[in-house]
Design a protein around this motif. Structure first.
Motif, PDB file in Angstrom:
ATOM      1  N   UNK A 123      -1.509  -0.164  20.547  1.00  0.00           N
ATOM      2  CA  UNK A 123      -0.989   0.700  19.479  1.00  0.00           C
ATOM      3  C   UNK A 123      -2.077   1.690  19.096  1.00  0.00           C
ATOM      4  N   UNK A 124      -1.922   2.944  19.499  1.00  0.00           N
ATOM      5  CA  UNK A 124      -2.915   3.979  19.236  1.00  0.00           C
ATOM      6  C   UNK A 124      -2.327   5.011  18.280  1.00  0.00           C
ATOM      7  N   UNK A 125      -3.086   5.272  17.215  1.00  0.00           N
ATOM      8  CA  UNK A 125      -2.697   6.289  16.232  1.00  0.00           C
ATOM      9  C   UNK A 125      -3.663   7.452  16.357  1.00  0.00           C
ATOM     10  N   UNK A 126      -3.148   8.636  16.638  1.00  0.00           N
ATOM     11  CA  UNK A 126      -3.988   9.829  16.736  1.00  0.00           C
ATOM     12  C   UNK A 126      -4.152  10.457  15.361  1.00  0.00           C
ATOM     13  N   UNK A 127      -5.267  11.088  15.181  1.00  0.00           N
ATOM     14  CA  UNK A 127      -5.526  11.784  13.929  1.00  0.00           C
ATOM     15  C   UNK A 127      -4.799  13.127  13.942  1.00  0.00           C
ATOM     16  N   UNK A 128      -3.964  13.354  12.913  1.00  0.00           N
ATOM     17  CA  UNK A 128      -3.242  14.627  12.793  1.00  0.00           C
ATOM     18  C   UNK A 128      -3.513  15.264  11.437  1.00  0.00           C
ATOM     19  N   UNK A 129      -4.764  15.067  11.004  1.00  0.00           N
ATOM     20  CA  UNK A 129      -5.171  15.665   9.728  1.00  0.00           C
ATOM     21  C   UNK A 129      -5.253  17.185   9.800  1.00  0.00           C
ATOM     22  N   UNK A 130      -5.319  17.701  11.001  1.00  0.00           N
ATOM     23  CA  UNK A 130      -5.446  19.145  11.172  1.00  0.00           C
ATOM     24  C   UNK A 130      -6.866  19.582  11.424  1.00  0.00           C
ATOM     25  N   UNK A 149      -3.443  15.793  29.925  1.00  0.00           N
ATOM     26  CA  UNK A 149      -3.911  16.438  28.697  1.00  0.00           C
ATOM     27  C   UNK A 149      -2.768  16.779  27.752  1.00  0.00           C
ATOM     28  N   UNK A 150      -1.530  16.653  28.192  1.00  0.00           N
ATOM     29  CA  UNK A 150      -0.367  16.954  27.359  1.00  0.00           C
ATOM     30  C   UNK A 150       0.350  15.651  27.035  1.00  0.00           C
ATOM     31  N   UNK A 151       0.340  15.284  25.740  1.00  0.00           N
ATOM     32  CA  UNK A 151       1.008  14.078  25.250  1.00  0.00           C
ATOM     33  C   UNK A 151       0.662  12.862  26.105  1.00  0.00           C
ATOM     34  N   UNK A 152      -0.609  12.499  26.186  1.00  0.00           N
ATOM     35  CA  UNK A 152      -0.996  11.365  27.041  1.00  0.00           C
ATOM     36  C   UNK A 152      -0.400  10.054  26.547  1.00  0.00           C
ATOM     37  N   UNK A 153       0.029   9.238  27.485  1.00  0.00           N
ATOM     38  CA  UNK A 153       0.537   7.908  27.180  1.00  0.00           C
ATOM     39  C   UNK A 153      -0.164   6.831  28.009  1.00  0.00           C
TER      40      UNK A 153
END
Length: 955
Positions: A123-130, A149-153
């Motif tokens: 379970x990986x949460x990316x930082x989207x703080x901007x 590099x585009x939406x890695x899974x």
């Protein structure tokens, strides 16, 4: 004792201890929060602490190790699970424990991580703080390499990619085999959820991108603006530190140095037909990432070159006037159906076995000249020095019209690459045996000055290391194939670099004693000849010096005419010798006058001994099926010899009266034959009875002359045997011819054995006489003990002994007058000339080898210093802390390599002066050379300081 012997009695204990780990071994209580009411308890399979924890504690403990496998106690046994099933969340873009203001929802992505311990969802949460970087950069900062590099899974840990890269280098494991291992580590029962098994293609992409980035990182491309895009041909290759690189490890004006051969670049090229690639994919779908910046040439210019020149009439292979070589025959091979690449051709440094930058080309339809030309010229374009020694299996043919072909290669290459350099073309030592006689001398490393002990076979050793990946590489697309091969070649070069401190020292340890042995052997051989025919030594020295300067002059290593000896010649020679021996025995079978002086008494005795030797050999050779006529002749010879012995014994008893009683006592009841009759020479009975000193002295002098004459005879028969072997290999075909030649050679070998046994008997008598006469021991240096290995021809070595290591048997250093008083055209003098030139060449090559190794050691240290300075300059201009830290680490690595070399080679100068490797038992080689020179006739020459030619060996 073998460790198994201690372990076998403890097997039951070991097994019990292993089974004990299957149980919790404690009360089901969390050791961290001490709770007893949890529904399930866990322990980590990979942490050192294997105590029981509850679910909340095990998750908290693994915030920094989210990829560990967990064991869950289900009441009966442990079940392996991952932390994803315990709802562990990995937050990227922030330090561990710091909350993100706007994290992504991990439940919306099915993220798979590949690690060294298996494949698992996370379970990986990316930082989207901007404020943070893109998702792929967040993964990279967490040491996770994204598959896209585009939406890695999917991502692989850095340690997985690093481990696979090293294992692929050393064990040659394929990506598929390694990925299959990961799946087995994940679940060895085959019940894994399918989503864990479909990441193989992503793994291939990540591995290839990882290889490319590591190549660019280690080459310092990250310190330049657009460093990857602007990388030019060969800039990312690992260079050989021992090879000469102008501007890096060569002195200024090195071209004009007295010993200019020390600054030569030794190159060797060869083709490898195991490195095929099937016709799968294309450059559009599978492009090459490296683009010719390492070892393989840039594909696009290379293909354009082949397209233009392939049909040019001026570059087609000419008909060979040498032997039928495989390299020539393979030029037209097609390689099979469905094959896009039939092999590769490569150029590498011949002395250190490292691939040259942009010197590996692909073969489409066999080993054509245009492929080899491109690899050779591309290597010359990479900062090559002004002197080159080029080794190739068919250099004798390939080099003939090289300049004509290069004239057709514009705009890719011009003839300036050749005209601005002094290039010597040679054939590798092992391949040279398949060439015709003129090539064996004209293109030989053994006879060419300034090449040391280089063998030119380095590519063959390199192929052995790379061939193991051929099976997996042949299924790759063009880009993957090229980048993978670049990576393997780079690691191969790097392993050579870090072992340079030991490999060069090992070579020197081997070369110094060989130098002493071969220099002394040549001096002794040359001195022996000069004592009788100084003019020959002077003439041969002039011949070989002229030929080394201009190879178009007469070759002193080759015979001026073909002295072919036939079977009939040998049969006639042996028959004439036998007839002469028998006739001589018959003619002299008369009663000898009683008034015979002592010298004549001993002279007749020596003749009788020879007749006894030969009669015994002939009697033994009769066999059970001999004819009556053959037996009659033996009986007649035996009777004649016995009458002669009887007459001689009567005179002998006058000089040594005590022998009459001895013979009467020892001969009672016996009837010895002529060949077994004991003559009781003074040397054999001097310890039993009193013998007049005059008789002893006479026999001493006779025996010395007899020993020399026997050695003369032995040398002559060995020369004849060598010619017979050569004649048999060249002309004997079929069972009948081989049977006849084998019979003749067997007869000749019997003659060789006869001379060797006769010499040994003579020498044993000399030992007895020397003890009685109290002769000084100098005679033993001339008439040495003849061992079986000493009985060899002038051009014979030992078993598996190469030309460069071959030593001359001592019997050829005892050159008698009979060997040198014949005409110059005599076969024996020609053989001596050729062997003298070869002995001189061996002494020169080993001296050059020592000089080359010392120069290579100097270049290695200068190269490392150059790289230290280069990385330090990059650290000064670094734009980030990471850039600076990496540059300093690389500078430190080169500094340690420099220190290692300096420490290992600290005693090189001292060791060079030692002939056997140690001050306690070593003799100084230079002193040896000077000692022999002082005793030699002719010009006095400084062996160790001859800057032009190593040493000419004039005496």
């Amino acid at each position: 004792d073998h460790p198994f012997l201690d372990w076998i009695p403890l097997r039951e204990e070991f097994l019990e201890a292993v089974l004990h780990l299957e149980d919790p071994d404690s009360e089901l209580v969390c050791v961290h929060c001490l709770t007893r009411t949890q529904p399930s308890y866990y322990r980590c399979k990979e942490c050192f602490d294997t105590r029981i924890s509850c679910g909340a504690c095990i998750v908290a403990l693994h915030a920094g190790n989210p990829f560990h496998w967990i064991q869950k106690w289900n009441g009966s046994f442990f079940v392996c699970i991952n932390l994803h099933s315990l709802h562990l969340k990995v937050q990227l873009g922030h330090p561990i424990g710091e909350k993100c203001g706007n994290p992504s929802d991990p439940s919306k992505t099915d993220f798979i991580i590949l690690d060294v311990n298996g494949i698992q969802p996370v379970s990986i949460a990316f930082c989207e703080c901007g404020k943070g970087p893109g998702r792929h950069i967040q993964l990279l900062h967490a040491q996770l390499f994204p598959a896209t590099s585009k939406s890695p899974q999917t991502a692989a840990t850095f340690r997985l990619l690093h481990t696979f890269q090293l294992q692929s280098f050393l064990s040659k494991v394929s990506p598929y085999e390694y990925y299959s291992t990961l799946r087995r580590l994940t679940d060895n029962t085959g019940e894994t959820v399918p989503v864990l098994n479909d990441r193989y293609k992503q793994f291939l992409h990540m591995v290839r991108e990882w290889r490319h980035l590591k190549l660019m990182k280690r080459a310092g491309r990250g310190y330049l603006a657009n460093g990857i895009a602007t990388a030019t041909q060969g800039q990312c290759a690992v260079l050989c530190p021992a090879c000469p690189h102008p501007g890096i490890n060569l002195p200024p004006n090195y071209q004009d140095a007295p010993n200019s051969f020390l600054y030569r670049m030794f190159q060797a090229k060869d083709a490898n037909f195991r490195m095929k690639r099937f016709n799968v994919s294309n450059a559009t779908v599978d492009p090459c990432l490296n683009g010719g910046c390492a070892y393989l040439v840039n594909g696009k210019p290379y293909q354009d070159f082949l397209f233009k020149v392939n049909d040019n009439e001026n570059v087609k292979e000419e008909t060979s006037d040498c032997n039928n070589h495989d390299a020539i025959k393979s030029a037209s091979s097609k390689g099979g159906k469905g094959v896009a690449i039939t092999g590769i051709a490569a150029v590498e440094c011949a002395r250190h076995d490292m691939k040259r930058p942009t010197s590996v080309t692909t073969l489409q339809k066999g080993e054509k000249y245009i492929h080899m030309d491109y690899a050779f010229l591309s290597s010359l374009s990479q900062n090559a020095p002004s002197q080159i020694v080029e080794s190739y299996d068919i250099a004798c043919q390939w080099s003939k019209k090289l300049r004509v072909r290069v004239g057709e290669y514009s705009p890719w290459f011009t003839t300036d690459l050749l005209d601005s350099r002094n290039i010597t073309y040679l054939v590798p030592k092992w391949h040279l045996a398949a060439h015709r006689d003129s090539c064996r001398t004209g293109f030989s490393f053994n006879f060419t000055p300034g090449v040391g002990r280089t063998d030119g076979e380095a590519p063959e050793r390199g192929w052995a290391a790379i061939n193991e990946i051929a099976a997996s590489a042949k299924e790759m697309g063009p880009g993957s194939w090229s980048d993978t091969l670049d990576d393997y070649l780079g690691d191969y070069n790097w392993r050579k670099v870090i072992a340079m401190h030991g490999s060069l020292l090992t070579k020197l340890v081997d070369a110094v004693p060989e130098r002493a042995d071969h220099v002394l052997a040549f001096l002794a051989f040359s001195k022996a000849i000069a004592k009788t025919r100084l003019d020959l030594v002077q003439e041969w020295t002039s011949l070989v010096q002229v030929w080394e300067t201009d190879n178009s002059k007469p070759n002193p290593f080759a015979s001026t005419n073909r002295d072919t000896i036939t079977l009939n010649d040998v049969r006639l020679k042996l028959a004439e010798e036998d007839s002469a021996d028998i006739a001589k025995a018959d003619a002299q079978s008369v009663v000898i006058h009683r008034d015979i002086p002592p010298s004549q008494l001993l002279s007749i005795a020596l003749e009788i001994e020879v007749q006894q030797y030969k009669l015994a050999a002939d009697s033994k050779a009769l066999g059970a099926h001999s004819t009556p006529l053959q037996r009659t002749k033996i009986v007649e010879r035996r009777n004649n010899l016995m009458r002669r012995i009887s007459s001689w014994v009567e005179v002998q008893h006058l000089y040594i009266p005590a022998l009459a009683a001895i013979r009467q006592e020892e001969g009672a009841g016996e009837n010895p034959t002529a060949e077994t009759y004991e003559l009781y020479m003074p040397s054999s009975i001097c310890k039993q009875v009193t013998v007049h000193p005059t008789l002893l002295d006479y026999e001493w002098r006779y025996r010395q002359a007899q020993a020399g004459a026997t050695l003369d005879s032995l040398r002559g028969r060995l020369l004849m045997r060598g010619k017979m072997y050569k004649s048999k290999r060249q002309w004997s075909r079929g069972q009948g011819a081989n049977t006849r030649s084998q019979k003749t050679m067997s007869t000749l070998q019997d003659k060789v054995k006869f001379d060797a046994d006769k010499y040994r008997d003579i020498r044993s008598r000399l030992e007895s006489l020397a003890a009685v006469l109290k002769k000084p021991g100098e005679w033993t240096a001339t008439y040495r003990v003849l061992q079986p290995e000493d009985v060899k021809g002038i051009d014979e070595g030992g078993r598996r002994v190469t030309e460069g290591r071959r030593t001359l048997s001592w019997i050829w250093n005892h050159i008698g007058v009979a060997d040198l008083q014949e005409a110059i055209s005599d076969a024996r003098t020609k053989a001596l000339r050729i062997e003298w030139c070869k002995a001189r060449a061996r002494a020169h090559r080993w001296q050059e080898e020592c000089q080359l190794i010392v120069e290579e050691m100097r270049r290695v240290k200068e190269f490392f210093q150059y790289e230290v300075k280069q990385w330090q300059e990059r650290a000064v201009g670094a734009i980030t802390g990471g850039h600076r830290a990496y540059a300093l680490r690389q500078a430190e690595i080169r500094t340690r390599l420099y220190i290692r070399c300096t420490e290992n080679w600290a005693r090189v100068d001292e060791y060079l002066e030692l002939g056997t490797g140690g001050p306690e038992n070593g003799r100084i080689c230079v002193e040896y050379e000077h000692e022999v020179e002082e005793d030699a006739e002719g010009e006095d020459e400084d062996v160790s300081n001859d800057e032009d030619d190593g040493w000419d060996g004039e005496v």
